[in-house]
Design a protein around this motif. Structure first.
Motif, PDB file in Angstrom:
ATOM      1  N   TYR A 223       0.818  -1.210   0.000  1.00 13.61           N
ATOM      2  CA  TYR A 223       0.000   0.000   0.000  1.00 13.61           C
ATOM      3  C   TYR A 223       0.854   1.263   0.000  1.00 13.61           C
ATOM      4  O   TYR A 223       0.482   2.278  -0.587  1.00 13.61           O
ATOM      5  N   SER A 224       1.988   1.218   0.676  1.00 11.34           N
ATOM      6  CA  SER A 224       2.821   2.419   0.819  1.00 11.34           C
ATOM      7  C   SER A 224       3.887   2.547  -0.259  1.00 11.34           C
ATOM      8  O   SER A 224       4.667   3.500  -0.247  1.00 11.34           O
ATOM      9  N   TYR A 225       3.928   1.606  -1.195  1.00  6.06           N
ATOM     10  CA  TYR A 225       5.022   1.586  -2.169  1.00  6.06           C
ATOM     11  C   TYR A 225       5.144   2.908  -2.921  1.00  6.06           C
ATOM     12  O   TYR A 225       6.245   3.458  -3.060  1.00  6.06           O
ATOM     13  N   ASP A 226       4.052   3.435  -3.427  1.00  5.05           N
ATOM     14  CA  ASP A 226       4.130   4.680  -4.202  1.00  5.05           C
ATOM     15  C   ASP A 226       4.617   5.836  -3.333  1.00  5.05           C
ATOM     16  O   ASP A 226       5.457   6.625  -3.764  1.00  5.05           O
ATOM     17  N   MET A 227       4.081   5.940  -2.134  1.00  3.05           N
ATOM     18  CA  MET A 227       4.496   6.998  -1.226  1.00  3.05           C
ATOM     19  C   MET A 227       6.002   6.932  -0.948  1.00  3.05           C
ATOM     20  O   MET A 227       6.693   7.946  -0.931  1.00  3.05           O
ATOM     21  N   GLU A 228       6.507   5.723  -0.787  1.00  4.08           N
ATOM     22  CA  GLU A 228       7.925   5.555  -0.451  1.00  4.08           C
ATOM     23  C   GLU A 228       8.831   5.762  -1.657  1.00  4.08           C
ATOM     24  O   GLU A 228       9.904   6.357  -1.536  1.00  4.08           O
ATOM     25  N   GLN A 229       8.413   5.280  -2.829  1.00  7.08           N
ATOM     26  CA  GLN A 229       9.249   5.496  -4.009  1.00  7.08           C
ATOM     27  C   GLN A 229       9.284   6.971  -4.374  1.00  7.08           C
ATOM     28  O   GLN A 229      10.275   7.469  -4.908  1.00  7.08           O
ATOM     29  N   LYS A 230       8.209   7.679  -4.069  1.00 11.60           N
ATOM     30  CA  LYS A 230       8.163   9.115  -4.318  1.00 11.60           C
ATOM     31  C   LYS A 230       9.244   9.842  -3.532  1.00 11.60           C
ATOM     32  O   LYS A 230       9.843  10.812  -4.006  1.00 11.60           O
ATOM     33  N   LYS A 231       9.503   9.365  -2.311  1.00  7.70           N
ATOM     34  CA  LYS A 231      10.519   9.974  -1.447  1.00  7.70           C
ATOM     35  C   LYS A 231      11.881   9.313  -1.611  1.00  7.70           C
ATOM     36  O   LYS A 231      12.849   9.730  -0.955  1.00  7.70           O
ATOM     37  N   GLY A 232      11.976   8.285  -2.458  1.00  9.22           N
ATOM     38  CA  GLY A 232      13.237   7.584  -2.637  1.00  9.22           C
ATOM     39  C   GLY A 232      13.566   6.639  -1.503  1.00  9.22           C
ATOM     40  O   GLY A 232      14.721   6.310  -1.268  1.00  9.22           O
ATOM     41  N   LEU A 301      -5.833  -2.966   7.204  1.00  7.11           N
ATOM     42  CA  LEU A 301      -6.376  -2.933   5.837  1.00  7.11           C
ATOM     43  C   LEU A 301      -7.433  -1.846   5.699  1.00  7.11           C
ATOM     44  O   LEU A 301      -7.412  -1.060   4.743  1.00  7.11           O
ATOM     45  N   ASP A 302      -8.354  -1.792   6.657  1.00  6.75           N
ATOM     46  CA  ASP A 302      -9.433  -0.813   6.573  1.00  6.75           C
ATOM     47  C   ASP A 302      -8.906   0.614   6.616  1.00  6.75           C
ATOM     48  O   ASP A 302      -9.300   1.468   5.815  1.00  6.75           O
ATOM     49  N   TRP A 303      -8.009   0.886   7.564  1.00  9.88           N
ATOM     50  CA  TRP A 303      -7.457   2.239   7.724  1.00  9.88           C
ATOM     51  C   TRP A 303      -6.724   2.702   6.476  1.00  9.88           C
ATOM     52  O   TRP A 303      -6.785   3.885   6.114  1.00  9.88           O
ATOM     53  N   SER A 304      -6.046   1.795   5.804  1.00  9.97           N
ATOM     54  CA  SER A 304      -5.232   2.167   4.648  1.00  9.97           C
ATOM     55  C   SER A 304      -6.046   2.810   3.531  1.00  9.97           C
ATOM     56  O   SER A 304      -5.503   3.569   2.713  1.00  9.97           O
ATOM     57  N   PHE A 305      -7.353   2.517   3.500  1.00  8.81           N
ATOM     58  CA  PHE A 305      -8.213   3.088   2.466  1.00  8.81           C
ATOM     59  C   PHE A 305      -9.177   4.141   3.016  1.00  8.81           C
ATOM     60  O   PHE A 305     -10.153   4.500   2.369  1.00  8.81           O
ATOM     61  N   GLU A 306      -8.881   4.637   4.204  1.00  3.88           N
ATOM     62  CA  GLU A 306      -9.746   5.647   4.810  1.00  3.88           C
ATOM     63  C   GLU A 306      -9.011   6.949   5.111  1.00  3.88           C
ATOM     64  O   GLU A 306      -9.590   7.855   5.702  1.00  3.88           O
ATOM     65  N   THR A 307      -7.747   7.035   4.727  1.00  5.35           N
ATOM     66  CA  THR A 307      -6.968   8.251   4.954  1.00  5.35           C
ATOM     67  C   THR A 307      -6.164   8.584   3.695  1.00  5.35           C
ATOM     68  O   THR A 307      -6.096   7.788   2.753  1.00  5.35           O
ATOM     69  N   GLU A 308      -5.536   9.740   3.708  1.00  3.39           N
ATOM     70  CA  GLU A 308      -4.736  10.181   2.565  1.00  3.39           C
ATOM     71  C   GLU A 308      -3.266   9.775   2.669  1.00  3.39           C
ATOM     72  O   GLU A 308      -2.465  10.153   1.824  1.00  3.39           O
ATOM     73  N   ARG A 309      -2.905   9.023   3.695  1.00  3.27           N
ATOM     74  CA  ARG A 309      -1.488   8.722   3.917  1.00  3.27           C
ATOM     75  C   ARG A 309      -0.839   8.026   2.720  1.00  3.27           C
ATOM     76  O   ARG A 309       0.249   8.406   2.299  1.00  3.27           O
ATOM     77  N   TYR A 310      -1.462   7.014   2.185  1.00  2.92           N
ATOM     78  CA  TYR A 310      -0.834   6.232   1.120  1.00  2.92           C
ATOM     79  C   TYR A 310      -1.272   6.639  -0.288  1.00  2.92           C
ATOM     80  O   TYR A 310      -0.477   6.617  -1.222  1.00  2.92           O
ATOM     81  N   VAL A 318      -8.949   4.463  -5.273  1.00  6.32           N
ATOM     82  CA  VAL A 318      -7.975   3.368  -5.273  1.00  6.32           C
ATOM     83  C   VAL A 318      -8.579   2.118  -4.641  1.00  6.32           C
ATOM     84  O   VAL A 318      -8.366   0.996  -5.113  1.00  6.32           O
ATOM     85  N   LYS A 319      -9.344   2.304  -3.572  1.00  7.12           N
ATOM     86  CA  LYS A 319      -9.989   1.150  -2.940  1.00  7.12           C
ATOM     87  C   LYS A 319     -10.913   0.442  -3.927  1.00  7.12           C
ATOM     88  O   LYS A 319     -10.977  -0.789  -3.968  1.00  7.12           O
ATOM     89  N   THR A 321     -10.886   0.670  -7.417  1.00  9.08           N
ATOM     90  CA  THR A 321     -10.246   0.175  -8.647  1.00  9.08           C
ATOM     91  C   THR A 321      -8.988  -0.639  -8.390  1.00  9.08           C
ATOM     92  O   THR A 321      -8.575  -1.428  -9.237  1.00  9.08           O
ATOM     93  N   ARG A 322      -8.347  -0.380  -7.261  1.00 10.31           N
ATOM     94  CA  ARG A 322      -7.054  -0.960  -6.875  1.00 10.31           C
ATOM     95  C   ARG A 322      -5.903  -0.516  -7.800  1.00 10.31           C
ATOM     96  O   ARG A 322      -4.814  -1.075  -7.754  1.00 10.31           O
ATOM     97  N   ILE A 323      -6.127   0.490  -8.603  1.00 15.18           N
ATOM     98  CA  ILE A 323      -5.095   1.008  -9.494  1.00 15.18           C
ATOM     99  C   ILE A 323      -4.353   2.152  -8.814  1.00 15.18           C
ATOM    100  O   ILE A 323      -4.958   3.122  -8.356  1.00 15.18           O
ATOM    101  N   VAL A 324      -3.034   2.032  -8.753  1.00 14.95           N
ATOM    102  CA  VAL A 324      -2.180   3.069  -8.176  1.00 14.95           C
ATOM    103  C   VAL A 324      -1.322   3.666  -9.286  1.00 14.95           C
ATOM    104  O   VAL A 324      -0.556   2.947  -9.937  1.00 14.95           O
ATOM    105  N   CYS A 325      -1.468   4.969  -9.517  1.00 13.42           N
ATOM    106  CA  CYS A 325      -0.617   5.662 -10.483  1.00 13.42           C
ATOM    107  C   CYS A 325       0.614   6.178  -9.760  1.00 13.42           C
ATOM    108  O   CYS A 325       0.495   6.879  -8.747  1.00 13.42           O
ATOM    109  N   LEU A 326       1.784   5.829 -10.253  1.00  9.44           N
ATOM    110  CA  LEU A 326       3.023   6.198  -9.577  1.00  9.44           C
ATOM    111  C   LEU A 326       3.271   7.702  -9.644  1.00  9.44           C
ATOM    112  O   LEU A 326       3.089   8.340 -10.678  1.00  9.44           O
ATOM    113  N   SER A 327       3.705   8.250  -8.533  1.00 14.16           N
ATOM    114  CA  SER A 327       3.988   9.681  -8.429  1.00 14.16           C
ATOM    115  C   SER A 327       5.416   9.980  -8.844  1.00 14.16           C
ATOM    116  O   SER A 327       6.287   9.102  -8.844  1.00 14.16           O
TER     117      SER A 327
END
Length: 348
Positions: A223-232, A301-310, A318-319, A321-327
């Motif tokens: 779930y956090s992959y995009d957020m983390e790759q964005k920051k390196g 799991l529930d929290w991950s789709f209820e906030t803007e963190r990820y 995202v919840k 479609t499950r599609i994540v566009c990389l930042s």
């Protein structure tokens, strides 16, 4: 071909565990949010991101059974963990180890006080926790603190070197630097029990324990992959590790997480049926501990789709479609440091 998006595995579909929300979330959660924000430890940019994570909502889902005081303490602790995580994420190995040592010294030594905000925050939590935690759970919790800080420091050193661990070594590191063992360590405090050490030496109990811990870690990482790759910072992520370990692409790694998560769920449910009796009183506590782990897995799991963190403001989409566009990655010079001065003002 450059990957611009990927599809998340449907972890909710393979999770039969039932979610819940703590009834004290609004009041106690707001108190904890005000408490952590009063320290002004982050810059404006960091503070906004920190607040978007709704850490108290995570606690509401993962400790839905907690009483008011216990829930407030858990909120304080998770906020503290996110402070340590956010601060150390932007530090080199030496500085991350120094930050971690402040937390650790404060937890291990009631009289320690270096005047830093992190020390004061940790002291506040420590006082709440120590008031009613049992001796067995307290000893285990402090040992987990030691391992947590060591592995958070190692994570920063690996990031500084640009090194990605192999799967086995990473699994061990992630179990500790994710702080999930600390979060599990609060169960006994919240439930008012103090399990004997023999429970944690039982193979079947630990099968359930590690399956639950790994489900949280693997779900968090995909779930956090995009957020983390964005920051390196994606070197400390199971998705990156899988891509390297098996020479596969991003989508294949995400799919792998889904398959393995389902296997972990089956392991968790099976292990619960194999745990022996430790005596009537202890058995009742073990059942409550196992239920608490189940709440953490589902609640995460529930929290991950209820906030803007990820997923930012698109978390509901995202919840669905499950599609994540990389930042796009954030340049390092735009990542602001945290503010640990006692002036009370925020860094600009």
């Amino acid at each position: 071909m450059i990957t611009s998006q990927f599809c998340l595995p449907d972890l909710l579909a393979v999770c039969p565990l039932v979610g819940a929300t703590n009834p004290h979330y609004r009041q106690a959660g707001a108190e904890s949010a005000d408490w952590i924000n009063s320290y002004n430890i982050f810059s404006n940019q960091k503070k906004t991101f920190f607040m978007q994570g709704c850490n108290e909502l995570l606690v509401a889902h993962t400790y839905p059974y907690a009483g008011y005081e216990q829930f407030r303490t858990c909120c304080d602790f998770v906020n503290l963990l996110f402070v340590v995580d956010e601060v150390s994420d932007d530090q080199n190995g030496r500085d991350a180890r120094a930050t971690g040592q402040i937390y650790l010294n404060t937890m291990l030594n009631e009289g320690f006080d270096d005047g830093s905000k992190l020390c004061k925050i940790t002291k506040d939590f420590r006082q709440r926790y120590m008031q009613s935690a049992g001796p067995n759970s307290r000893r285990r919790f402090l040992n987990h603190c030691i391992n947590y800080i060591e592995c958070v420091s190692t994570e920063a050193e690996l990031r500084e070197r640009g090194e990605v661990l192999g799967l086995d070594a990473f699994t061990h590191l992630r179990r500790e630097n994710s702080a999930i063992r600390l979060c599990f360590g609060l169960f006994e405090y919240v439930l008012g029990i103090d399990l004997p050490q023999m429970v944690f030496e039982d193979a079947a109990f630990m099968d359930a324990y590690w399956a639950a811990a790994d489900m949280v870690c693997w779900a968090n990482d995909v779930y956090s992959y995009d957020m983390e790759q964005k920051k390196g910072h994606n070197g400390n992520n199971i998705v990156t590790v899988l891509m390297k370990e098996y020479s596969i692409d991003l989508q294949a790694a995400a799919d792998y997480v889904g398959v393995y998560f389902e296997q972990l769920m089956k392991c968790f449910l099976d292990a619960r049926t194999r745990i022996p009796s430790f005596g009537l009183e202890v058995d009742a506590g073990v059942v409550r501990y196992l239920d608490a782990m189940a709440h953490w897995v589902r609640g995460n799991l529930d929290w991950s789709f209820e906030t803007e963190r990820y997923f930012g403001s698109k978390f509901e989409n995202v919840k669905e479609t499950r599609i994540v566009c990389l930042s796009r990655k954030v340049p390092e010079d735009l990542i602001l440091p945290y503010n640990d001065s006692d002036s009370g003002s925020e860094s600009e």
